[in-house]
Design a protein around this motif. Structure first.
Motif, PDB file in Angstrom:
ATOM      1  N   ILE A  69      14.315   0.770   5.310  1.00 33.91           N
ATOM      2  CA  ILE A  69      15.229   1.254   4.667  1.00 33.91           C
ATOM      3  C   ILE A  69      14.840   2.797   4.205  1.00 33.91           C
ATOM      4  O   ILE A  69      15.511   3.804   4.484  1.00 33.91           O
ATOM      5  CB  ILE A  69      16.166   0.638   3.385  1.00 33.91           C
ATOM      6  N   ALA A  70      13.738   2.823   3.657  1.00 31.52           N
ATOM      7  CA  ALA A  70      13.103   4.158   3.204  1.00 31.52           C
ATOM      8  C   ALA A  70      13.015   5.101   4.256  1.00 31.52           C
ATOM      9  O   ALA A  70      13.181   5.959   4.478  1.00 31.52           O
ATOM     10  CB  ALA A  70      11.934   3.872   2.257  1.00 31.52           C
ATOM     11  N   TYR A  71      12.205   4.393   5.409  1.00 31.43           N
ATOM     12  CA  TYR A  71      12.161   4.915   6.593  1.00 31.43           C
ATOM     13  C   TYR A  71      13.391   5.630   7.275  1.00 31.43           C
ATOM     14  O   TYR A  71      13.630   6.833   7.676  1.00 31.43           O
ATOM     15  CB  TYR A  71      11.456   4.259   7.659  1.00 31.43           C
ATOM     16  N   ALA A  72      14.519   4.501   7.394  1.00 27.99           N
ATOM     17  CA  ALA A  72      15.694   4.972   7.885  1.00 27.99           C
ATOM     18  C   ALA A  72      16.365   5.931   7.105  1.00 27.99           C
ATOM     19  O   ALA A  72      16.979   6.979   7.705  1.00 27.99           O
ATOM     20  CB  ALA A  72      16.522   3.570   8.028  1.00 27.99           C
ATOM     21  N   ARG A  75      15.725   9.330   8.160  1.00 30.22           N
ATOM     22  CA  ARG A  75      16.026   9.413   9.517  1.00 30.22           C
ATOM     23  C   ARG A  75      14.728   9.050  10.644  1.00 30.22           C
ATOM     24  O   ARG A  75      14.776   9.484  11.624  1.00 30.22           O
ATOM     25  CB  ARG A  75      16.655  10.791  10.078  1.00 30.22           C
ATOM     26  N   ASP A  76      13.899   8.260  10.168  1.00 23.91           N
ATOM     27  CA  ASP A  76      12.522   7.962  10.832  1.00 23.91           C
ATOM     28  C   ASP A  76      12.939   6.659  11.501  1.00 23.91           C
ATOM     29  O   ASP A  76      12.221   5.671  11.039  1.00 23.91           O
ATOM     30  CB  ASP A  76      11.542   8.064  10.035  1.00 23.91           C
ATOM     31  N   PHE A  77      13.846   6.583  12.501  1.00 25.95           N
ATOM     32  CA  PHE A  77      14.162   5.294  13.124  1.00 25.95           C
ATOM     33  C   PHE A  77      13.190   4.622  13.950  1.00 25.95           C
ATOM     34  O   PHE A  77      12.997   3.316  14.123  1.00 25.95           O
ATOM     35  CB  PHE A  77      15.615   5.515  13.745  1.00 25.95           C
ATOM     36  N   ALA A  78      12.288   5.501  14.626  1.00 22.27           N
ATOM     37  CA  ALA A  78      11.131   4.877  15.210  1.00 22.27           C
ATOM     38  C   ALA A  78      10.212   4.139  14.374  1.00 22.27           C
ATOM     39  O   ALA A  78       9.635   3.282  14.872  1.00 22.27           O
ATOM     40  CB  ALA A  78      10.366   6.215  15.820  1.00 22.27           C
ATOM     41  N   PHE A 103      20.308  -8.222  10.223  1.00 26.40           N
ATOM     42  CA  PHE A 103      20.731  -7.563  11.710  1.00 26.40           C
ATOM     43  C   PHE A 103      21.674  -6.606  11.280  1.00 26.40           C
ATOM     44  O   PHE A 103      21.940  -5.573  12.048  1.00 26.40           O
ATOM     45  CB  PHE A 103      21.568  -8.933  12.147  1.00 26.40           C
ATOM     46  N   ALA A 104      22.435  -6.581  10.236  1.00 26.91           N
ATOM     47  CA  ALA A 104      23.214  -5.395   9.849  1.00 26.91           C
ATOM     48  C   ALA A 104      22.535  -4.171   9.766  1.00 26.91           C
ATOM     49  O   ALA A 104      22.835  -3.108  10.191  1.00 26.91           O
ATOM     50  CB  ALA A 104      24.073  -5.667   8.527  1.00 26.91           C
ATOM     51  N   ASN A 105      21.202  -4.135   8.942  1.00 30.49           N
ATOM     52  CA  ASN A 105      20.648  -3.069   8.467  1.00 30.49           C
ATOM     53  C   ASN A 105      20.014  -2.496   9.966  1.00 30.49           C
ATOM     54  O   ASN A 105      19.986  -1.203  10.702  1.00 30.49           O
ATOM     55  CB  ASN A 105      19.298  -3.246   7.964  1.00 30.49           C
ATOM     56  N   LEU A 106      19.588  -3.548  10.869  1.00 28.75           N
ATOM     57  CA  LEU A 106      18.906  -3.278  12.120  1.00 28.75           C
ATOM     58  C   LEU A 106      19.988  -2.373  13.007  1.00 28.75           C
ATOM     59  O   LEU A 106      19.852  -1.480  13.638  1.00 28.75           O
ATOM     60  CB  LEU A 106      18.440  -4.420  12.986  1.00 28.75           C
ATOM     61  N   GLY A 107      21.258  -3.032  13.096  1.00 27.49           N
ATOM     62  CA  GLY A 107      22.408  -2.704  13.965  1.00 27.49           C
ATOM     63  C   GLY A 107      22.807  -1.306  13.389  1.00 27.49           C
ATOM     64  O   GLY A 107      22.974  -0.430  14.412  1.00 27.49           O
ATOM     65  N   TYR A 108      22.858  -0.992  11.988  1.00 22.31           N
ATOM     66  CA  TYR A 108      23.443   0.160  11.489  1.00 22.31           C
ATOM     67  C   TYR A 108      22.451   1.248  11.851  1.00 22.31           C
ATOM     68  O   TYR A 108      22.601   2.563  12.411  1.00 22.31           O
ATOM     69  CB  TYR A 108      23.391   0.194   9.995  1.00 22.31           C
ATOM     70  N   ALA A 109      20.964   1.039  12.075  1.00 23.70           N
ATOM     71  CA  ALA A 109      19.894   1.838  12.553  1.00 23.70           C
ATOM     72  C   ALA A 109      20.074   2.350  13.816  1.00 23.70           C
ATOM     73  O   ALA A 109      19.704   3.427  14.175  1.00 23.70           O
ATOM     74  CB  ALA A 109      18.565   1.342  12.119  1.00 23.70           C
ATOM     75  N   TYR A 110      20.278   1.330  14.525  1.00 22.40           N
ATOM     76  CA  TYR A 110      20.668   1.592  16.134  1.00 22.40           C
ATOM     77  C   TYR A 110      21.846   2.528  16.299  1.00 22.40           C
ATOM     78  O   TYR A 110      21.711   3.586  16.985  1.00 22.40           O
ATOM     79  CB  TYR A 110      20.942   0.120  16.812  1.00 22.40           C
ATOM     80  N   LEU A 111      22.818   2.353  15.468  1.00 23.06           N
ATOM     81  CA  LEU A 111      24.099   3.057  15.328  1.00 23.06           C
ATOM     82  C   LEU A 111      23.687   4.604  14.933  1.00 23.06           C
ATOM     83  O   LEU A 111      24.085   5.562  15.877  1.00 23.06           O
ATOM     84  CB  LEU A 111      25.225   2.525  14.313  1.00 23.06           C
ATOM     85  N   LEU A 112      23.010   4.791  13.878  1.00 23.69           N
ATOM     86  CA  LEU A 112      22.754   6.166  13.686  1.00 23.69           C
ATOM     87  C   LEU A 112      21.843   6.781  14.569  1.00 23.69           C
ATOM     88  O   LEU A 112      21.864   7.998  14.649  1.00 23.69           O
ATOM     89  CB  LEU A 112      22.078   6.054  12.016  1.00 23.69           C
TER      90      LEU A 112
END
Length: 194
Positions: A69-72, A75-78, A103-112
């Motif tokens: 979450i802190a990385y996201a 905006r460090d999605f990698a 999965f919600a966190n993962l999906g939201y990171a993919y979305l962003l």
């Protein structure tokens, strides 16, 4: 030599975990410090605290999730996405609602990050695992709109709105009978996630 021994005897001992303190509670302490730093928007310090928790207990799910979450947030999605992929790798439907938020966190990171197809897959899993998560339905609706699936996207957004406005858990408990749905039963028994 004697004065050196006396000075050493008077020095403060190095801090050690208290007797009875387990490794996980020490990792929990680091995690909680990281969470507080994250809430204070001190992301670099939060990351360091989460990493300290993981050095103590590499399997600490909350510390791993917090780190992602802190990385996201930066905006460090990698860096964030691989952590969530690893956390969700062995999750099955039997894992229940307690894993849906990953999965919600993962999906939201993919979305962003713009990977809408991967976001759809992760968010659909989140909704199946925790059908009462308005957040997962919201993100799924937004993802489907990005993919051009207007009707289905709006349907998911209506589902999210209904969950926001209405206490489904209370209604389901009041009904106490009728057709029992295992996924919803598990979601009701699981507390709401922050």
């Amino acid at each position: 030599l004697c004065s050196g021994v006396l000075l050493l005897a008077c020095s403060t001992p190095s801090p050690r975990p208290a007797v009875g303190t387990t490794v996980s509670s020490t990792a929990d302490d680091c995690y909680l410090r990281g969470r507080n730093l994250y809430l204070a928007r001190r992301y670099d310090e939060a990351i360091a605290a989460y990493q300290a928790a993981l050095r103590i207990d590499g399997t600490h799910v909350n510390a791993r999730n917090g780190l992602a979450i802190a990385y996201a947030e930066q905006r460090d999605f990698a860096r964030a996405i691989p952590i969530w992929r690893e956390l969700t790798r062995d999750v099955t439907m039997a894992s229940g609602p307690a894993s849906g938020f990953l999965f919600a966190n993962l999906g939201y990171a993919y979305l962003l990050s713009g990977d809408f197809d991967a976001a759809q897959v992760a968010l659909e899993k989140a909704c199946l695992l925790d059908p009462l998560s308005q957040r997962a339905w919201q993100y799924l609706g937004e993802t489907l709109l990005k993919l051009g699936q207007e009707a289905r996207g709006h349907q998911m957004l209506r589902q999210a709105e209904a969950l926001r406005e209405h206490d489904f858990r209370a209604d389901y408990a009041t009904a106490n009978g009728g057709t029992r749905l295992p996924a919803i039963e598990q979601a009701i028994k699981t507390g709401q996630h922050p």
